[in-house]
Design a protein around this motif. Sequence first.
Motif, short mmCIF file in Angstrom:
data_model
loop_
_atom_site.label_atom_id
_atom_site.label_comp_id
_atom_site.label_asym_id
_atom_site.label_seq_id
_atom_site.Cartn_x
_atom_site.Cartn_y
_atom_site.Cartn_z
N ALA A 209 0.82 -1.21 0.00
CA ALA A 209 0.00 0.00 0.00
C ALA A 209 0.85 1.26 0.00
O ALA A 209 0.38 2.33 -0.40
CB ALA A 209 -0.92 0.00 1.22
N SER A 210 2.11 1.13 0.43
CA SER A 210 3.01 2.29 0.49
C SER A 210 3.97 2.34 -0.70
O SER A 210 4.90 3.14 -0.72
CB SER A 210 3.83 2.25 1.78
N THR A 211 3.74 1.48 -1.69
CA THR A 211 4.61 1.39 -2.85
C THR A 211 3.86 1.88 -4.08
O THR A 211 2.75 1.40 -4.37
CB THR A 211 5.09 -0.06 -3.07
N ALA A 212 4.44 2.82 -4.80
CA ALA A 212 3.76 3.43 -5.94
C ALA A 212 3.32 2.39 -6.97
O ALA A 212 2.22 2.51 -7.54
CB ALA A 212 4.67 4.47 -6.60
N LEU A 213 4.13 1.37 -7.20
CA LEU A 213 3.81 0.37 -8.21
C LEU A 213 3.00 -0.80 -7.65
O LEU A 213 2.70 -1.75 -8.36
CB LEU A 213 5.08 -0.13 -8.90
N GLY A 214 2.66 -0.74 -6.37
CA GLY A 214 1.64 -1.62 -5.81
C GLY A 214 1.99 -3.07 -5.63
O GLY A 214 1.10 -3.93 -5.68
N ARG A 215 3.26 -3.41 -5.37
CA ARG A 215 3.62 -4.80 -5.08
C ARG A 215 4.98 -4.82 -4.38
O ARG A 215 5.69 -3.83 -4.34
CB ARG A 215 3.68 -5.65 -6.34
N LEU A 216 5.32 -5.99 -3.83
CA LEU A 216 6.65 -6.20 -3.30
C LEU A 216 7.63 -6.36 -4.44
O LEU A 216 7.27 -6.79 -5.54
CB LEU A 216 6.69 -7.46 -2.42
#
Length: 259
Positions: A209-216
């Motif tokens: 949720a805190s990553t712009a591209l939405g994944r690990l």
Amino acid sequence: MSALTGKTALVTGASRGIGRAIATRLAERGAMVVVHFGADEHGAKATVEEIERAGGTALAVGAELGVDGDAETLVAGVAAALAGRPLDILVNNAAAPPAGPLGVTTRAEFDRLFAVNVRAPYFIIQRALPLLRDGGRIITISSVATRMANPAQTSFAMTKGAIETMSLTLANELGARGITVNAVAPGATRTPANAAIFESPGLADAITASTALGRLGEADDVADVVAFLASDAARWITGQIIDASGGLFLGPRLTPAPA
């Protein structure tokens, strides 16, 4: 012809995780890869076997980092493995993990972090320079911990900050030889070795949720950035810290109000 055909590379800490992904990616691009390991000889041999199954060439060289004579031992092994060939690409990937927050980190843990994460790559570069071809590449793995305040990783972040400064200053020094020096800063990157960490309830969701591209991140995400920096396409990039985190903690992700 692959982009790195005819090149040689050393990847430290390549027995697993991001290091293995980097080693296999460079081999896929045509480089002959020296796979360094500290204690995990079995893992290093598995990396070599994976490269060879795919049609590449690799050898494993062992050297414990963070001890007296580590750089000399490693570079001597690399020189023997190369058998007279120059080194084209040096990837400093090996690192000791975070030792914990200020209140629990011991002096021994702190010293170990700096010995492995800062002193070792510095002197590996120093000792490897006579082997490194003009126009070569030096790439060191840093971390987004240098741009985030994470109390659990203070000493670890300090080591990576030192690596970034080293990359900047060495880029200026080694530019006369056409050698580029850069660092790559991964974020939350899932590998077989750390997969259990991301199984903690809610952790993976919170990071995503805190990553712009939405994944690990995955190890291959980092390996592809390193392979680019190792290629001729990156010949005009030096002294840079390349964020390879998918945009981790760039700021609040606000939802626009309805019109």
